[in-house]
Design a protein around this motif. Structure first.
Motif, PDB file in Angstrom:
ATOM      1  N   ASP A  50       0.798  -1.168   0.253  1.00 58.69           N
ATOM      2  CA  ASP A  50       0.254  -0.421   0.103  1.00 58.69           C
ATOM      3  C   ASP A  50       0.576   1.319  -0.435  1.00 58.69           C
ATOM      4  O   ASP A  50       0.484   2.739  -0.361  1.00 58.69           O
ATOM      5  N   ALA A  51       2.164   1.562   0.890  1.00 63.20           N
ATOM      6  CA  ALA A  51       3.153   2.595   0.784  1.00 63.20           C
ATOM      7  C   ALA A  51       3.265   3.063  -0.944  1.00 63.20           C
ATOM      8  O   ALA A  51       3.598   4.341  -0.957  1.00 63.20           O
ATOM      9  N   GLU A  52       3.491   1.075  -1.542  1.00 67.08           N
ATOM     10  CA  GLU A  52       3.615   1.892  -3.044  1.00 67.08           C
ATOM     11  C   GLU A  52       3.317   2.355  -3.381  1.00 67.08           C
ATOM     12  O   GLU A  52       3.074   3.197  -5.065  1.00 67.08           O
ATOM     13  N   THR A  53       1.950   2.550  -3.304  1.00 59.94           N
ATOM     14  CA  THR A  53       0.435   3.018  -4.738  1.00 59.94           C
ATOM     15  C   THR A  53      -0.514   3.998  -4.024  1.00 59.94           C
ATOM     16  O   THR A  53      -1.427   4.312  -3.740  1.00 59.94           O
ATOM     17  N   VAL A  54       0.169   4.252  -2.619  1.00 61.85           N
ATOM     18  CA  VAL A  54       0.356   5.530  -1.468  1.00 61.85           C
ATOM     19  C   VAL A  54      -0.856   6.904  -2.859  1.00 61.85           C
ATOM     20  O   VAL A  54      -1.615   7.311  -2.227  1.00 61.85           O
ATOM     21  N   LYS A  55      -0.027   7.176  -3.460  1.00 61.03           N
ATOM     22  CA  LYS A  55      -0.407   8.195  -4.739  1.00 61.03           C
ATOM     23  C   LYS A  55      -1.222   8.370  -5.817  1.00 61.03           C
ATOM     24  O   LYS A  55      -1.204   8.960  -6.642  1.00 61.03           O
ATOM     25  N   ASP A  56      -1.516   7.012  -5.568  1.00 58.32           N
ATOM     26  CA  ASP A  56      -2.145   6.820  -6.552  1.00 58.32           C
ATOM     27  C   ASP A  56      -3.619   6.561  -5.698  1.00 58.32           C
ATOM     28  O   ASP A  56      -4.150   6.411  -4.961  1.00 58.32           O
ATOM     29  N   GLN A  57      -4.345   7.296  -6.096  1.00 61.63           N
ATOM     30  CA  GLN A  57      -5.654   8.237  -6.148  1.00 61.63           C
ATOM     31  C   GLN A  57      -6.672   7.293  -5.862  1.00 61.63           C
ATOM     32  O   GLN A  57      -8.510   6.746  -5.593  1.00 61.63           O
ATOM     33  N   TYR A  58      -6.570   6.240  -7.175  1.00 63.45           N
ATOM     34  CA  TYR A  58      -7.399   5.191  -7.802  1.00 63.45           C
ATOM     35  C   TYR A  58      -7.689   3.999  -7.296  1.00 63.45           C
ATOM     36  O   TYR A  58      -8.334   3.186  -6.884  1.00 63.45           O
ATOM     37  N   GLN A  59      -6.149   3.957  -6.447  1.00 62.48           N
ATOM     38  CA  GLN A  59      -5.484   2.365  -5.751  1.00 62.48           C
ATOM     39  C   GLN A  59      -5.880   2.692  -3.955  1.00 62.48           C
ATOM     40  O   GLN A  59      -5.842   1.452  -3.325  1.00 62.48           O
ATOM     41  N   VAL A  60      -5.837   3.865  -2.998  1.00 57.52           N
ATOM     42  CA  VAL A  60      -6.400   4.460  -2.599  1.00 57.52           C
ATOM     43  C   VAL A  60      -5.883   3.716  -1.138  1.00 57.52           C
ATOM     44  O   VAL A  60      -6.229   2.093  -0.839  1.00 57.52           O
ATOM     45  N   GLY A  61      -4.199   3.464  -1.446  1.00 60.30           N
ATOM     46  CA  GLY A  61      -3.466   3.078  -0.793  1.00 60.30           C
ATOM     47  C   GLY A  61      -3.234   2.881   0.656  1.00 60.30           C
ATOM     48  O   GLY A  61      -3.426   1.976   1.903  1.00 60.30           O
ATOM     49  N   LEU A  62      -3.930   4.162   1.149  1.00 60.32           N
ATOM     50  CA  LEU A  62      -4.019   4.743   2.470  1.00 60.32           C
ATOM     51  C   LEU A  62      -5.060   3.935   3.548  1.00 60.32           C
ATOM     52  O   LEU A  62      -5.134   3.961   4.074  1.00 60.32           O
ATOM     53  N   TYR A  63      -6.016   3.486   2.675  1.00 55.90           N
ATOM     54  CA  TYR A  63      -7.394   3.252   3.670  1.00 55.90           C
ATOM     55  C   TYR A  63      -7.358   1.954   2.605  1.00 55.90           C
ATOM     56  O   TYR A  63      -8.918   0.883   3.575  1.00 55.90           O
ATOM     57  N   ALA A  64      -6.771   0.901   1.897  1.00 49.90           N
ATOM     58  CA  ALA A  64      -7.096  -0.309   1.410  1.00 49.90           C
ATOM     59  C   ALA A  64      -7.037  -1.401   2.383  1.00 49.90           C
ATOM     60  O   ALA A  64      -8.208  -2.131   2.596  1.00 49.90           O
ATOM     61  N   GLU A  65      -5.981  -1.022   3.563  1.00 47.67           N
ATOM     62  CA  GLU A  65      -5.715  -2.104   4.281  1.00 47.67           C
ATOM     63  C   GLU A  65      -7.384  -2.083   5.201  1.00 47.67           C
ATOM     64  O   GLU A  65      -7.860  -3.209   5.804  1.00 47.67           O
TER      65      GLU A  65
END
Length: 501
Positions: free
Chosen positions: A237-252
């Protein structure tokens, strides 16, 4: 097997029926007063008794008339000599009590017309309500006055202007400019309003500063999460945190929420309560639903959701054999409207059933299913879990497609309906990794993101392996689907004779 299922009729266009519109538009005929003028004659005769009086007033205003009119003029002049003429002015106080004696009203003259004198004894056809004010006015405003549209507009404008003037106070001081304060706004509201900023009121420097602050907070949260990760776990998720479509900050947090909802939508075994259904009928229905998904090119999530709706509904409702395909069709129809961007029309679902069920029956069954599920169909699906696990472990598409094949085959087996979707997805992925002969198939990353270790999945993985080795031969849709090159020929990957985990 039940006869209503149609396994071979797919690929055609949907039937469409059109009904001709009525040639006559609604409300296009004339009114009765226009088409039958004879019916108006009695009404005219009834009104003729009042016609002489009203005509006399009109002729008097124009200065002409007959002897009757001249006699009426003389009578009105005599009454005017005896009684003083009361002139009525427009005021806010409209009506007072009517005097017992005969009085005359001089109506306000309009532009280009002379004022008309009307006797009180003359009946006036006016449909208006008499408003009695709280305080009776004195003087000229005692007699009733009909309020015109212009006067009502003027009075409402005056009220609005007075309200606006009272609402705003202009305070002036010698050292400052005039400031406008709203009396309806309190000091607390002004303090709260200062907390809200809009794109118009906020300068560009403040906007950029807020964006930088939010990015800084996101980085801090990702660092805190990374510090909690066990050793050897990849922070996907840290690798995709800047991708707004993958919502890495909230995926977990999203998938943790899915896991909590699994207990709410637990499916219990229901075939013991169903008197006309069996395992084979359910397997055929799921196999047919997969074929419908391929024919309409629906998302895989739509098909998984449709199967889940069927199982939950059958666990709560007794269904007859001839209604089973109707339940499956309606479940796919509901799932398509929930998940698809452009869902198929209801006529397409009627056609796919060989018109065995009309549109009304599908709509009726849709209402029954949604009521039984309390209109909550946001189920956690095993398809989403297996995709999440494979992405976190950075697996290739061959392995992911093989896991999807195993997972889709498990939908046809009745024994797996009471298993949690997250655990079923993890076991399917573990079996795919074993079939791909991956060393140390269940890594620490998969264990962390799935929440299951190898011991938790041992029994379920062996059950999946046993089922794949003994799939009924008449269920061919999923096997033929995943034998295509588009799906990397996942169905052709050989199963190991003995499963070693």
């Amino acid at each position: 097997m039940f006869s209503n299922l149609n396994m071979n009729r797919f690929g055609g266009g949907s039937k469409s029926t059109s009904t001709g519109a009525n040639s006559k538009a609604a409300g296009g005929g004339k009114r009765k007063a226009e088409v039958s003028p004879r019916k108006m004659e009695p009404i005219t005769k009834k009104r003729s008794a009042l016609g002489d009086l009203t005509n006399a007033v009109k002729k008097k205003a124009l200065g002409g008339g007959t002897n009757k009119d001249k006699h009426a003029k003389a009578t009105l002049a005599a009454v005017a000599a005896e009684k003083p003429v009361v002139r009525v002015t427009r005021s806010k106080s409209l009506v007072s009590e009517e005097p017992k004696e005969t009085a005359q009203v001089v109506a306000p003259a309009k532009k280009g017309k002379t004022s008309q004198t009307v006797d009180k004894d003359v009946p006036v056809l006016v449909k208006a309500k008499i408003i009695v004010p709280e305080k009776l006015s004195v003087g000229p405003s005692k007699l009733p006055v009909r309020q015109t549209r212009a006067s009502r507009t003027r009075i409402s404008e005056e009220k609005e202007n007075s309200t606006t003037v009272q609402a705003r106070r202009v305070t002036r001081s010698s050292n400052s400019k005039p400031t406008v304060q709203d009396s309806s706004t309190s000091a607390d509201d002004e303090e709260d309003s200062s907390l809200y900023k809009t794109a118009v009121s906020t300068p560009e420097s403040d906007l950029s500063q807020s964006v930088e602050d939010q990015n800084r907070k996101n980085e801090q949260l990702s660092l805190q999460k990374k510090s909690k990760l066990p050793h050897g776990v990849v922070d996907f998720d840290a690798e995709t945190v800047k991708d707004q479509y993958q919502v890495g900050l909230y995926a977990e947090e999203i998938f943790a929420y899915y896991k909590r909802r699994e207990n709410r939508f637990h499916v219990k075994k229901y075939l013991d309560e169903q008197t006309e259904l069996n395992r084979n009928m359910r397997s055929i229905l799921v196999d047919w639903m997969v074929e419908v998904q391929e024919s309409f090119e629906l998302n895989h999530e739509t098909m998984y959701l449709g199967v889940k709706i069927v199982d939950l509904f059958l666990s709560k409702t007794i269904v007859k054999r001839e209604q089973l395909q109707l339940v499956g069709t309606t479940a796919l129809y509901i799932a398509a409207k929930y998940d698809e961007r452009c869902p198929p029309a209801i006529d397409d679902f009627c056609y796919i059933c060989d018109d065995a069920y009309p549109t009304k029956e599908i709509i009726k069954m849709e209402m029954i299913i949604l009521r039984s599920l309390n209109y909550d169909i946001g189920f956690p699906l095993s398809y989403r879990f297996v995709r999440r696990y494979s992405r976190c472990a950075k697996l290739d598409m061959d392995t992911l497609t093989l896991a999807r094949y195993i997972l889709e085959m498990s939908l046809m087996e009745y024994d797996f309906i009471d298993v949690k979707d997250s655990m079923l997805a993890a076991s399917a992925l573990l079996l795919a990794l074993v079939m791909k002969k991956v060393k140390a198939p269940w890594s620490k990353t998969l264990e962390y993101y799935s929440g299951y270790n190898k011991e938790d999945l041992f029994d379920l993985t062996h059950r999946l392996h046993e089922y794949l080795t003994n799939v009924p031969s008449h269920l061919k849709t999923i096997r033929s689907k995943y034998s295509h090159k588009v799906f990397y020929e996942a169905a052709k990957v050989p199963l190991p004779d003995e499963l070693k985990l």
